[in-house]
Design a protein around this motif. Structure first.
Motif, PDB file in Angstrom:
ATOM      1  N   ILE A 204      -0.362  20.797  -3.851  1.00 48.78           N
ATOM      2  CA  ILE A 204       0.676  21.666  -3.297  1.00 48.78           C
ATOM      3  C   ILE A 204       0.509  23.086  -3.821  1.00 48.78           C
ATOM      4  N   LYS A 205       0.259  23.200  -5.118  1.00 48.73           N
ATOM      5  CA  LYS A 205       0.130  24.528  -5.720  1.00 48.73           C
ATOM      6  C   LYS A 205      -1.108  25.256  -5.211  1.00 48.73           C
ATOM      7  N   GLN A 206      -2.225  24.547  -5.096  1.00 50.67           N
ATOM      8  CA  GLN A 206      -3.478  25.180  -4.682  1.00 50.67           C
ATOM      9  C   GLN A 206      -3.506  25.484  -3.183  1.00 50.67           C
ATOM     10  N   ARG A 207      -3.104  24.526  -2.356  1.00 51.25           N
ATOM     11  CA  ARG A 207      -3.245  24.678  -0.910  1.00 51.25           C
ATOM     12  C   ARG A 207      -2.136  25.515  -0.273  1.00 51.25           C
ATOM     13  N   TYR A 208      -0.937  25.487  -0.865  1.00 49.48           N
ATOM     14  CA  TYR A 208       0.190  26.160  -0.228  1.00 49.48           C
ATOM     15  C   TYR A 208       0.793  27.282  -1.077  1.00 49.48           C
TER      16      TYR A 208
ATOM     17  N   CYS B  58       7.700  11.934  -1.772  1.00 50.88           N
ATOM     18  CA  CYS B  58       6.407  11.593  -1.165  1.00 50.88           C
ATOM     19  C   CYS B  58       6.435  10.151  -0.691  1.00 50.88           C
ATOM     20  N   PHE B  59       5.914   9.928   0.482  1.00 54.93           N
ATOM     21  CA  PHE B  59       5.822   8.596   1.066  1.00 54.93           C
ATOM     22  C   PHE B  59       4.929   7.705   0.221  1.00 54.93           C
ATOM     23  N   HIS B  60       3.885   8.298  -0.343  1.00 50.55           N
ATOM     24  CA  HIS B  60       2.943   7.543  -1.167  1.00 50.55           C
ATOM     25  C   HIS B  60       2.455   8.442  -2.307  1.00 50.55           C
ATOM     26  N   VAL B  61       2.702   7.986  -3.547  1.00 48.62           N
ATOM     27  CA  VAL B  61       2.274   8.752  -4.718  1.00 48.62           C
ATOM     28  C   VAL B  61       1.510   7.841  -5.654  1.00 48.62           C
ATOM     29  N   GLU B  62       0.223   8.087  -5.769  1.00 49.34           N
ATOM     30  CA  GLU B  62      -0.564   7.366  -6.775  1.00 49.34           C
ATOM     31  C   GLU B  62      -0.674   8.198  -8.040  1.00 49.34           C
ATOM     32  N   ASP B  63      -0.933   9.507  -7.871  1.00 53.34           N
ATOM     33  CA  ASP B  63      -1.117  10.413  -8.992  1.00 53.34           C
ATOM     34  C   ASP B  63      -0.234  11.647  -8.780  1.00 53.34           C
ATOM     35  N   PRO B  64       0.933  11.680  -9.416  1.00 52.95           N
ATOM     36  CA  PRO B  64       1.838  12.826  -9.220  1.00 52.95           C
ATOM     37  C   PRO B  64       1.199  14.165  -9.578  1.00 52.95           C
ATOM     38  N   ASP B  65       0.374  14.182 -10.617  1.00 53.18           N
ATOM     39  CA  ASP B  65      -0.277  15.437 -11.014  1.00 53.18           C
ATOM     40  C   ASP B  65      -1.223  15.941  -9.925  1.00 53.18           C
ATOM     41  N   ALA B  66      -1.896  15.031  -9.239  1.00 55.34           N
ATOM     42  CA  ALA B  66      -2.797  15.430  -8.155  1.00 55.34           C
ATOM     43  C   ALA B  66      -2.005  16.010  -6.976  1.00 55.34           C
ATOM     44  N   VAL B  67      -0.861  15.410  -6.678  1.00 52.76           N
ATOM     45  CA  VAL B  67      -0.014  15.919  -5.593  1.00 52.76           C
ATOM     46  C   VAL B  67       0.487  17.316  -5.940  1.00 52.76           C
TER      47      VAL B  67
ATOM     48  N   ALA C  63       0.817  -1.213   0.000  1.00 52.86           N
ATOM     49  CA  ALA C  63       0.000   0.000   0.000  1.00 52.86           C
ATOM     50  C   ALA C  63       0.855   1.269   0.000  1.00 52.86           C
ATOM     51  N   ILE C  64       2.175   1.100  -0.002  1.00 55.31           N
ATOM     52  CA  ILE C  64       3.083   2.246   0.017  1.00 55.31           C
ATOM     53  C   ILE C  64       3.780   2.330  -1.332  1.00 55.31           C
ATOM     54  N   LYS C  65       3.645   3.488  -1.980  1.00 53.43           N
ATOM     55  CA  LYS C  65       4.296   3.714  -3.275  1.00 53.43           C
ATOM     56  C   LYS C  65       5.074   5.034  -3.206  1.00 53.43           C
ATOM     57  N   PRO C  66       6.289   4.977  -2.661  1.00 58.07           N
ATOM     58  CA  PRO C  66       7.066   6.215  -2.540  1.00 58.07           C
ATOM     59  C   PRO C  66       7.566   6.694  -3.898  1.00 58.07           C
ATOM     60  N   GLY C  67       7.875   7.965  -3.957  1.00 58.12           N
ATOM     61  CA  GLY C  67       8.416   8.499  -5.196  1.00 58.12           C
ATOM     62  C   GLY C  67       8.792   9.962  -5.075  1.00 58.12           C
ATOM     63  N   PHE C  68       9.572  10.408  -6.045  1.00 57.92           N
ATOM     64  CA  PHE C  68       9.959  11.808  -6.149  1.00 57.92           C
ATOM     65  C   PHE C  68       9.137  12.469  -7.240  1.00 57.92           C
ATOM     66  N   ILE C  69       8.755  13.716  -7.000  1.00 58.46           N
ATOM     67  CA  ILE C  69       8.074  14.488  -8.040  1.00 58.46           C
ATOM     68  C   ILE C  69       8.691  15.880  -8.103  1.00 58.46           C
ATOM     69  N   TRP C  70       8.767  16.431  -9.302  1.00 57.17           N
ATOM     70  CA  TRP C  70       9.232  17.806  -9.488  1.00 57.17           C
ATOM     71  C   TRP C  70       8.009  18.700  -9.561  1.00 57.17           C
ATOM     72  N   VAL C  71       7.931  19.637  -8.650  1.00 56.48           N
ATOM     73  CA  VAL C  71       6.808  20.578  -8.605  1.00 56.48           C
ATOM     74  C   VAL C  71       7.252  21.865  -9.294  1.00 56.48           C
TER      75      VAL C  71
END
Length: 162
Positions: free
Chosen positions: A149-153, A136-145, A89-97
């Protein structure tokens, strides 16, 4: 002459005071070192290329504090459930924001918020300040993450740090 030797008297007193607190001693050697540090450190600091914080509207700050507090609690629960659950249930990964915010103090606030939120860590800022690498500890949809981040922070921080 005095202004050249002591560009920031308050910083001189602060550095000297902290040195004395750090060593826990006010003997001659400690006082001499405090004076040297108090004089030298502001001289070096004055040569640094500083980017001063510009503060815009603070009206979004109270809501942002609530949002960040809520996200920290929610993320704690999510991370705990994933750790206690199956490893699959854990899918870690890096994303470039991609960043729209340009103010370095706003970027610093954004990286701090991301790192304070359990399950995410700010890992690197690109040299041109256009992208932030986030683990990210868990990334299912990088675009959603990224969108979250962009909207909330980032969006509220752009109003606070124009």
């Amino acid at each position: 002459m005095i202004k050249r030797l002591l560009p920031s008297p308050l910083l001189t007193l602060t550095v000297s005071g902290f040195w004395l607190l750090l060593v826990g001693n006010v003997g001659p050697a400690a006082l001499l070192m405090a004076a040297l540090l108090g004089i030298c450190m502001p001289l070096f600091a004055a040569r640094l290329d500083r980017e001063f914080a510009r503060i815009g509207s603070l009206r979004r700050l109270p809501k942002m504090i609530v949002v960040v507090g809520y996200d920290i609690v929610r993320s704690n629960i999510e991370v705990a459930l994933r750790i206690l659950g199956p490893e699959s249930a854990i899918k870690p990964g890096f994303i470039w924001v991609p960043l729209d915010i340009r103010n370095i103090h706003g970027i610093a606030a954004l990286t701090s918020i991301i790192t304070l939120t359990p399950g995410t860590v700010s890992a690197e800022l690109s040299p041109d300040r256009d992208y932030l690498l986030v683990h990210c500890f868990h990334v299912e949809d990088p675009d959603a993450v990224i969108a979250e981040i962009k909207q909330r922070y980032e969006k509220p921080l752009m109003e606070i740090f124009p």
